[in-house]
Design a protein around this motif. Sequence first.
Motif, PDB file in Angstrom:
ATOM      1  N   UNK A   1       0.831  -1.199   0.000  1.00 40.85           N
ATOM      2  CA  UNK A   1       0.000   0.000   0.000  1.00 40.85           C
ATOM      3  C   UNK A   1       0.865   1.248   0.000  1.00 40.85           C
ATOM      4  N   UNK A   2       0.511   2.199  -0.858  1.00 43.01           N
ATOM      5  CA  UNK A   2       1.202   3.489  -0.933  1.00 43.01           C
ATOM      6  C   UNK A   2       0.711   4.373   0.210  1.00 43.01           C
ATOM      7  N   UNK A   3       1.484   5.424   0.521  1.00 44.32           N
ATOM      8  CA  UNK A   3       1.046   6.348   1.571  1.00 44.32           C
ATOM      9  C   UNK A   3      -0.292   6.968   1.182  1.00 44.32           C
ATOM     10  N   UNK A   4      -1.071   7.327   2.199  1.00 42.88           N
ATOM     11  CA  UNK A   4      -2.421   7.832   1.953  1.00 42.88           C
ATOM     12  C   UNK A   4      -2.417   9.180   1.250  1.00 42.88           C
ATOM     13  N   UNK A   5      -1.487  10.057   1.609  1.00 42.68           N
ATOM     14  CA  UNK A   5      -1.474  11.398   1.044  1.00 42.68           C
ATOM     15  C   UNK A   5      -0.128  11.687   0.381  1.00 42.68           C
ATOM     16  N   UNK A   6       0.109  11.117  -0.787  1.00 44.89           N
ATOM     17  CA  UNK A   6       1.358  11.413  -1.491  1.00 44.89           C
ATOM     18  C   UNK A   6       1.354  12.844  -1.998  1.00 44.89           C
ATOM     19  N   UNK A   7       2.533  13.356  -2.266  1.00 49.85           N
ATOM     20  CA  UNK A   7       2.640  14.718  -2.801  1.00 49.85           C
ATOM     21  C   UNK A   7       2.019  14.782  -4.184  1.00 49.85           C
ATOM     22  N   UNK A   8       1.192  15.772  -4.430  1.00 54.08           N
ATOM     23  CA  UNK A   8       0.553  15.940  -5.724  1.00 54.08           C
ATOM     24  C   UNK A   8      -0.885  15.471  -5.713  1.00 54.08           C
ATOM     25  N   UNK A   9      -1.508  15.552  -6.882  1.00 51.18           N
ATOM     26  CA  UNK A   9      -2.904  15.137  -7.015  1.00 51.18           C
ATOM     27  C   UNK A   9      -3.001  13.613  -7.054  1.00 51.18           C
ATOM     28  N   UNK A  10      -4.104  13.091  -6.522  1.00 55.45           N
ATOM     29  CA  UNK A  10      -4.376  11.653  -6.560  1.00 55.45           C
ATOM     30  C   UNK A  10      -5.696  11.457  -7.299  1.00 55.45           C
ATOM     31  N   UNK A  11      -5.652  10.652  -8.352  1.00 59.24           N
ATOM     32  CA  UNK A  11      -6.841  10.405  -9.176  1.00 59.24           C
ATOM     33  C   UNK A  11      -7.293   8.970  -8.956  1.00 59.24           C
ATOM     34  N   UNK A  12      -8.546   8.833  -8.521  1.00 63.44           N
ATOM     35  CA  UNK A  12      -9.105   7.505  -8.301  1.00 63.44           C
ATOM     36  C   UNK A  12     -10.351   7.260  -9.147  1.00 63.44           C
ATOM     37  N   UNK A  13     -10.847   8.326  -9.783  1.00 62.19           N
ATOM     38  CA  UNK A  13     -12.067   8.213 -10.583  1.00 62.19           C
ATOM     39  C   UNK A  13     -11.837   8.842 -11.953  1.00 62.19           C
ATOM     40  N   UNK A  14     -12.543   8.318 -12.945  1.00 58.11           N
ATOM     41  CA  UNK A  14     -12.387   8.815 -14.314  1.00 58.11           C
ATOM     42  C   UNK A  14     -12.735  10.297 -14.423  1.00 58.11           C
ATOM     43  N   UNK A  15     -13.706  10.714 -13.662  1.00 62.41           N
ATOM     44  CA  UNK A  15     -14.167  12.096 -13.764  1.00 62.41           C
ATOM     45  C   UNK A  15     -13.108  13.102 -13.326  1.00 62.41           C
ATOM     46  N   UNK A  16     -12.111  12.655 -12.546  1.00 65.70           N
ATOM     47  CA  UNK A  16     -11.079  13.548 -12.040  1.00 65.70           C
ATOM     48  C   UNK A  16      -9.884  13.668 -12.989  1.00 65.70           C
ATOM     49  N   UNK A  17      -9.777  12.745 -13.943  1.00 63.92           N
ATOM     50  CA  UNK A  17      -8.522  12.548 -14.665  1.00 63.92           C
ATOM     51  C   UNK A  17      -8.126  13.750 -15.518  1.00 63.92           C
ATOM     52  N   UNK A  18      -8.986  14.168 -16.424  1.00 62.11           N
ATOM     53  CA  UNK A  18      -8.596  15.219 -17.361  1.00 62.11           C
ATOM     54  C   UNK A  18      -8.336  16.538 -16.648  1.00 62.11           C
ATOM     55  N   UNK A  19      -9.127  16.878 -15.648  1.00 57.24           N
ATOM     56  CA  UNK A  19      -8.903  18.123 -14.915  1.00 57.24           C
ATOM     57  C   UNK A  19      -7.554  18.086 -14.195  1.00 57.24           C
ATOM     58  N   UNK A  20      -7.213  16.939 -13.606  1.00 58.50           N
ATOM     59  CA  UNK A  20      -5.926  16.824 -12.911  1.00 58.50           C
ATOM     60  C   UNK A  20      -4.761  17.008 -13.878  1.00 58.50           C
ATOM     61  N   UNK A  21      -4.883  16.427 -15.064  1.00 58.12           N
ATOM     62  CA  UNK A  21      -3.814  16.571 -16.061  1.00 58.12           C
ATOM     63  C   UNK A  21      -3.709  18.014 -16.545  1.00 58.12           C
ATOM     64  N   UNK A  22      -4.845  18.663 -16.778  1.00 57.67           N
ATOM     65  CA  UNK A  22      -4.819  20.073 -17.214  1.00 57.67           C
ATOM     66  C   UNK A  22      -4.140  20.951 -16.161  1.00 57.67           C
ATOM     67  N   UNK A  23      -4.484  20.737 -14.889  1.00 55.50           N
ATOM     68  CA  UNK A  23      -3.889  21.533 -13.822  1.00 55.50           C
ATOM     69  C   UNK A  23      -2.371  21.316 -13.767  1.00 55.50           C
ATOM     70  N   UNK A  24      -1.938  20.066 -13.934  1.00 54.08           N
ATOM     71  CA  UNK A  24      -0.506  19.762 -13.878  1.00 54.08           C
ATOM     72  C   UNK A  24       0.233  20.411 -15.043  1.00 54.08           C
ATOM     73  N   UNK A  25      -0.336  20.332 -16.237  1.00 50.54           N
ATOM     74  CA  UNK A  25       0.288  20.971 -17.397  1.00 50.54           C
ATOM     75  C   UNK A  25       0.375  22.477 -17.200  1.00 50.54           C
ATOM     76  N   UNK A  26      -0.667  23.079 -16.643  1.00 47.24           N
ATOM     77  CA  UNK A  26      -0.661  24.523 -16.417  1.00 47.24           C
ATOM     78  C   UNK A  26       0.417  24.911 -15.410  1.00 47.24           C
ATOM     79  N   UNK A  27       0.562  24.117 -14.352  1.00 47.96           N
ATOM     80  CA  UNK A  27       1.599  24.386 -13.350  1.00 47.96           C
ATOM     81  C   UNK A  27       2.982  24.397 -13.985  1.00 47.96           C
ATOM     82  N   UNK A  28       3.240  23.413 -14.838  1.00 47.71           N
ATOM     83  CA  UNK A  28       4.555  23.315 -15.483  1.00 47.71           C
ATOM     84  C   UNK A  28       4.791  24.474 -16.442  1.00 47.71           C
ATOM     85  N   UNK A  29       3.775  24.841 -17.199  1.00 50.33           N
ATOM     86  CA  UNK A  29       3.939  25.912 -18.176  1.00 50.33           C
ATOM     87  C   UNK A  29       4.093  27.274 -17.511  1.00 50.33           C
TER      88      UNK A  29
END
Length: 560
Positions: A497-525
């Motif tokens: 089992x991984x730690x409960x609260x790893x650094x960064x976003x945690x995606x467990x549902x399909x509905x969260x996936x694209x928004x999490x990726x968009x936010x990460x790309x925006x942070x990097x840019x």
Amino acid sequence: MTVESFPNAWHAVVDHLREAGVSVLFGLPGDDLEALCALEKAGMRMVLCRDQRNAVCMAAGYAIQSGRPGVCVVGKGPAVANAVGGLLEARSAGAPVVVLAGGTGTDRRGSGAFQELDQVPLVTPVVKWAHRIDHPDRVVPAVEKAFLLAGAGAAGPVYLEIPDHLAHVPVNRFREWTPPALVGATAVPGTGPAVAALEASRRPVLLVGGGMRHRNGDGAVESFADTAGAAVFSTASGRGTASEEHPLFCGLSGLYCPEAAAELWRTTDLVVAVGTALEETATYGWDGAIGAETPVVQVNCDAGGLSTEYGGLRVVGDGADVLGAWTRALASKPPDESWLAAIARCRADVWAHTEDRLARMAADDGLHVAEVLAAIDAVAPPSRILVQENGLQDMWSYFYPYHVCRTRGGSLVPSEQTTLGFGAAASAGARLAAPDRPVIAFVGDGAFATVRSELPALRREGVGVVYVVLRNGGYGWLHAQVTSRGLDHRLHPFAADEEEQPEGAVVRQKSQLEDALRDALATCEQGGGPAIVHIDVQLTDTPPGITGLDGDFPSHANEI
């Protein structure tokens, strides 16, 4: 007459780096910090790593993506030993990396000096050239030779040792630096046995390897395929060389070949392999596909990169030049229409099979790795660079068209060595090599753990990599092997089992996936450094054709 005098060898070497256009270095220098003193005086950028192997992998990622030498600075003794894993990967990947290492001075060798080690024999098996400079007059020719050899012929890493005593004596340069201008291999004539074999072929397959990276700027691969009517496949390291949206492109070869495209390998009458050493993963399954009588025409700029495992002609030459000559020679030969139809049918079947499987996944409540790749394709721009690992579930990205490399140079993978953590570290080098392109590292949690210590440095340097981390609790491939062999996974916990609260976003549902990726790309840019998106995945979510759970699949994944 003296052109210039430097206070020590490191200042002379840094002067050459500046002249050669090196803009960034990676590493963890020795504790005398002479290298840093020289770099700071020259105003050169140094990404200070916490692990020497990661530093070499970052330099390799920079070199593979840019086509220019990646430079790494390390200390001596255990520092060099720790860099060997990265050098092994760089050598296998054909990455032009220059490692500048410290070493015990001539006045202390054999005395039991601190961190004394005979380093040249240690690194020689994993580099193109290893050399220790012992005299200040040898600094100028040695550093020029290092850069020349790193990029000449089949590119690869070189090792240059600068012992301690050279940090305390002046170095004179009596001439201008000579740039490592390389003369390309002469193209073979457009006639001869190879062209005769091509003219006789009605069902050719073209296999493009990593040696063609940065060699297809004029579209020599696609022009040859169109003229010869050849089905186009890529090795894993060759992805991003040929257009994957070209109507003749059908996927990867060997281990990662789409099942629907296997018919082309069973029925081909000629394989043309360019820029590949035909390693095991690229040729997996050939014994049961292409016949022993099927000729394999190989083209490589280095004779050492030609395989002798297969019959057929072997050509030493520049891949782009050779393909260009053959294209001109075949200009009057019409492609076989029935073969073109077979290619179109197989390509359509490959896409239809993938789309059907994705549709079935979409109807399922669980989040699948293939859906993560589809979300990356939907959210990230076509210019993205996907940097991959080679574990159990990140191997989904090797199967076309679950992942499609949309633009040239849009994929970076480990070599046949598949060193754990290579992609995780190399992604930082790739981002610095292509700062105007989004870089996404598609890695397992085991691989990500190897680079976690470098995250503060990447934030400080503003290296914006999106880490998409597939969380299965550790080393998924080994966990799968334990289960398949009937061993007790509680006694051998490769996945936990991984730690409960790893650094960064945690995606467990399909509905969260694209928004999490968009936010990460925006942070990097926005210059915020790396962003992390953790994806919870199931160990049973394995790529197509990966049947290693019953032990009949070659144990090649990087967790081993």
